[in-house]
Design a protein around this motif. Structure first.
Motif, PDB file in Angstrom:
ATOM      1  N   GLN A  84       0.845  -1.187   0.000  1.00 31.21           N
ATOM      2  CA  GLN A  84       0.000   0.000   0.000  1.00 31.21           C
ATOM      3  C   GLN A  84       0.883   1.241   0.000  1.00 31.21           C
ATOM      4  O   GLN A  84       1.909   1.274   0.668  1.00 31.21           O
ATOM      5  CB  GLN A  84      -0.871  -0.012   1.266  1.00 31.21           C
ATOM      6  CG  GLN A  84      -1.614   1.256   1.574  1.00 31.21           C
ATOM      7  CD  GLN A  84      -2.875   1.420   0.760  1.00 31.21           C
ATOM      8  OE1 GLN A  84      -3.497   0.454   0.377  1.00 31.21           O
ATOM      9  NE2 GLN A  84      -3.254   2.652   0.503  1.00 31.21           N
ATOM     10  N   SER A  85       0.483   2.245  -0.739  1.00 32.13           N
ATOM     11  CA  SER A  85       1.134   3.552  -0.648  1.00 32.13           C
ATOM     12  C   SER A  85       0.659   4.248   0.622  1.00 32.13           C
ATOM     13  O   SER A  85      -0.502   4.117   1.010  1.00 32.13           O
ATOM     14  CB  SER A  85       0.757   4.427  -1.848  1.00 32.13           C
ATOM     15  OG  SER A  85       1.234   3.863  -3.036  1.00 32.13           O
ATOM     16  N   ALA A  86       1.543   5.000   1.242  1.00 29.08           N
ATOM     17  CA  ALA A  86       1.170   5.733   2.454  1.00 29.08           C
ATOM     18  C   ALA A  86       0.109   6.778   2.152  1.00 29.08           C
ATOM     19  O   ALA A  86      -0.723   7.088   3.007  1.00 29.08           O
ATOM     20  CB  ALA A  86       2.403   6.390   3.069  1.00 29.08           C
ATOM     21  N   ASP A  88      -2.617   7.225  -0.658  1.00 32.40           N
ATOM     22  CA  ASP A  88      -3.332   6.712  -1.829  1.00 32.40           C
ATOM     23  C   ASP A  88      -4.708   7.360  -1.871  1.00 32.40           C
ATOM     24  O   ASP A  88      -5.528   7.144  -0.979  1.00 32.40           O
ATOM     25  CB  ASP A  88      -3.455   5.191  -1.719  1.00 32.40           C
ATOM     26  CG  ASP A  88      -4.106   4.541  -2.915  1.00 32.40           C
ATOM     27  OD1 ASP A  88      -4.823   5.220  -3.680  1.00 32.40           O
ATOM     28  OD2 ASP A  88      -3.920   3.328  -3.085  1.00 32.40           O
ATOM     29  N   LEU A  93      -5.578   3.983   4.211  1.00 33.19           N
ATOM     30  CA  LEU A  93      -4.865   2.999   5.030  1.00 33.19           C
ATOM     31  C   LEU A  93      -5.807   2.118   5.831  1.00 33.19           C
ATOM     32  O   LEU A  93      -5.447   0.998   6.190  1.00 33.19           O
ATOM     33  CB  LEU A  93      -3.870   3.707   5.953  1.00 33.19           C
ATOM     34  CG  LEU A  93      -2.633   4.260   5.241  1.00 33.19           C
ATOM     35  CD1 LEU A  93      -1.777   5.081   6.202  1.00 33.19           C
ATOM     36  CD2 LEU A  93      -1.812   3.155   4.606  1.00 33.19           C
ATOM     37  N   PHE A  96      -6.118  -1.062   3.979  1.00 38.56           N
ATOM     38  CA  PHE A  96      -4.917  -1.875   4.198  1.00 38.56           C
ATOM     39  C   PHE A  96      -5.057  -2.635   5.515  1.00 38.56           C
ATOM     40  O   PHE A  96      -4.865  -3.858   5.561  1.00 38.56           O
ATOM     41  CB  PHE A  96      -3.685  -0.961   4.215  1.00 38.56           C
ATOM     42  CG  PHE A  96      -2.407  -1.633   4.615  1.00 38.56           C
ATOM     43  CD1 PHE A  96      -1.659  -2.326   3.694  1.00 38.56           C
ATOM     44  CD2 PHE A  96      -1.962  -1.562   5.933  1.00 38.56           C
ATOM     45  CE1 PHE A  96      -0.462  -2.944   4.059  1.00 38.56           C
ATOM     46  CE2 PHE A  96      -0.778  -2.173   6.304  1.00 38.56           C
ATOM     47  CZ  PHE A  96      -0.035  -2.866   5.367  1.00 38.56           C
ATOM     48  N   ASP A  97      -5.393  -1.926   6.596  1.00 37.78           N
ATOM     49  CA  ASP A  97      -5.550  -2.564   7.910  1.00 37.78           C
ATOM     50  C   ASP A  97      -6.631  -3.636   7.868  1.00 37.78           C
ATOM     51  O   ASP A  97      -6.466  -4.724   8.430  1.00 37.78           O
ATOM     52  CB  ASP A  97      -5.892  -1.519   8.975  1.00 37.78           C
ATOM     53  CG  ASP A  97      -4.752  -0.551   9.240  1.00 37.78           C
ATOM     54  OD1 ASP A  97      -3.579  -0.914   9.004  1.00 37.78           O
ATOM     55  OD2 ASP A  97      -5.050   0.582   9.665  1.00 37.78           O
ATOM     56  N   GLN A 108       3.326  -7.323   4.987  1.00 42.97           N
ATOM     57  CA  GLN A 108       2.571  -6.077   4.872  1.00 42.97           C
ATOM     58  C   GLN A 108       3.560  -4.941   4.716  1.00 42.97           C
ATOM     59  O   GLN A 108       4.515  -4.835   5.469  1.00 42.97           O
ATOM     60  CB  GLN A 108       1.656  -5.877   6.072  1.00 42.97           C
ATOM     61  CG  GLN A 108       2.315  -6.080   7.415  1.00 42.97           C
ATOM     62  CD  GLN A 108       1.322  -6.025   8.543  1.00 42.97           C
ATOM     63  OE1 GLN A 108       0.727  -4.984   8.774  1.00 42.97           O
ATOM     64  NE2 GLN A 108       1.141  -7.129   9.242  1.00 42.97           N
ATOM     65  N   HIS A 109       3.321  -4.139   3.698  1.00 37.83           N
ATOM     66  CA  HIS A 109       4.257  -3.083   3.344  1.00 37.83           C
ATOM     67  C   HIS A 109       3.507  -1.799   3.026  1.00 37.83           C
ATOM     68  O   HIS A 109       2.749  -1.749   2.062  1.00 37.83           O
ATOM     69  CB  HIS A 109       5.086  -3.488   2.117  1.00 37.83           C
ATOM     70  CG  HIS A 109       5.752  -4.812   2.264  1.00 37.83           C
ATOM     71  ND1 HIS A 109       7.000  -4.941   2.811  1.00 37.83           N
ATOM     72  CD2 HIS A 109       5.335  -6.068   1.962  1.00 37.83           C
ATOM     73  CE1 HIS A 109       7.333  -6.222   2.833  1.00 37.83           C
ATOM     74  NE2 HIS A 109       6.336  -6.925   2.317  1.00 37.83           N
ATOM     75  N   VAL A 110       3.718  -0.772   3.842  1.00 33.08           N
ATOM     76  CA  VAL A 110       3.210   0.557   3.525  1.00 33.08           C
ATOM     77  C   VAL A 110       4.405   1.342   3.014  1.00 33.08           C
ATOM     78  O   VAL A 110       5.365   1.602   3.753  1.00 33.08           O
ATOM     79  CB  VAL A 110       2.579   1.251   4.747  1.00 33.08           C
ATOM     80  CG1 VAL A 110       2.150   2.669   4.385  1.00 33.08           C
ATOM     81  CG2 VAL A 110       1.386   0.450   5.264  1.00 33.08           C
TER      82      VAL A 110
END
Length: 151
Positions: A84-86, A88, A93, A96-97, A108-110
């Motif tokens: 995920q982009s920080a 977007d 986010l 993402f969570d 998991q990658h932000v």
């Protein structure tokens, strides 16, 4: 809420799409690419969006913004890695969570970037994640990833 949008926001967005698809895509395209996109990336993405037939574009937008498949996540048994982009504009986010907590998330990658398409704007950040995931799943490690070609 559907993703980061209320139903009223989705209805408003779709009215804008119906009124002037090309204008909506032009506005969304820049936001989707994010602040970090270079001119070539933005131009290529916009050309792709604007080349789409309007009827297909409208159908695609309705499909994207009206689809909700959260109930299917409980059936997903495969391990997942979520990137995920920080910042977007299309996916906050919180989504993402939500996905991290409802899938068999093994990675998991932000990423500290903006935009909805980090694989396009920042392949040097995304490629190692994909590479390491494939290796961890038993793929062959062909060694170092090639350096990114200059744009």
């Amino acid at each position: 809420m559907h993703g980061g949008f209320s139903l009223a926001e989705i209805d408003h967005l779709l009215r804008q799409v119906d009124a002037d698809l090309a204008a909506w895509m032009a506005g969304f395209g820049g936001s989707a690419m994010g602040r970090d996109a270079n001119g070539h990336q933005l131009q290529a993405y916009m050309a792709t969006l604007l080349a789409m037939r309007p009827d297909i574009g409208r159908t695609l937008m309705r499909s994207i913004f009206r689809s909700d498949h959260r109930e299917l996540l409980s059936h997903l048994s495969a391990n997942t890695t979520i990137v995920q982009s920080a910042d977007d504009v299309a996916v906050p986010l919180s989504v993402f969570d939500y996905l991290v907590n409802r899938t068999h998330c093994i990675g998991q990658h932000v990423l500290p970037v903006s935009g909805h398409l980090p694989h396009v704007t920042h392949p040097q950040l995304v490629a190692p994640i994909v590479h390491n995931l494939l290796v961890s799943l038993g793929g062959h490690d062909a060694g170092a990833l090639p350096a990114e070609e200059p744009a």
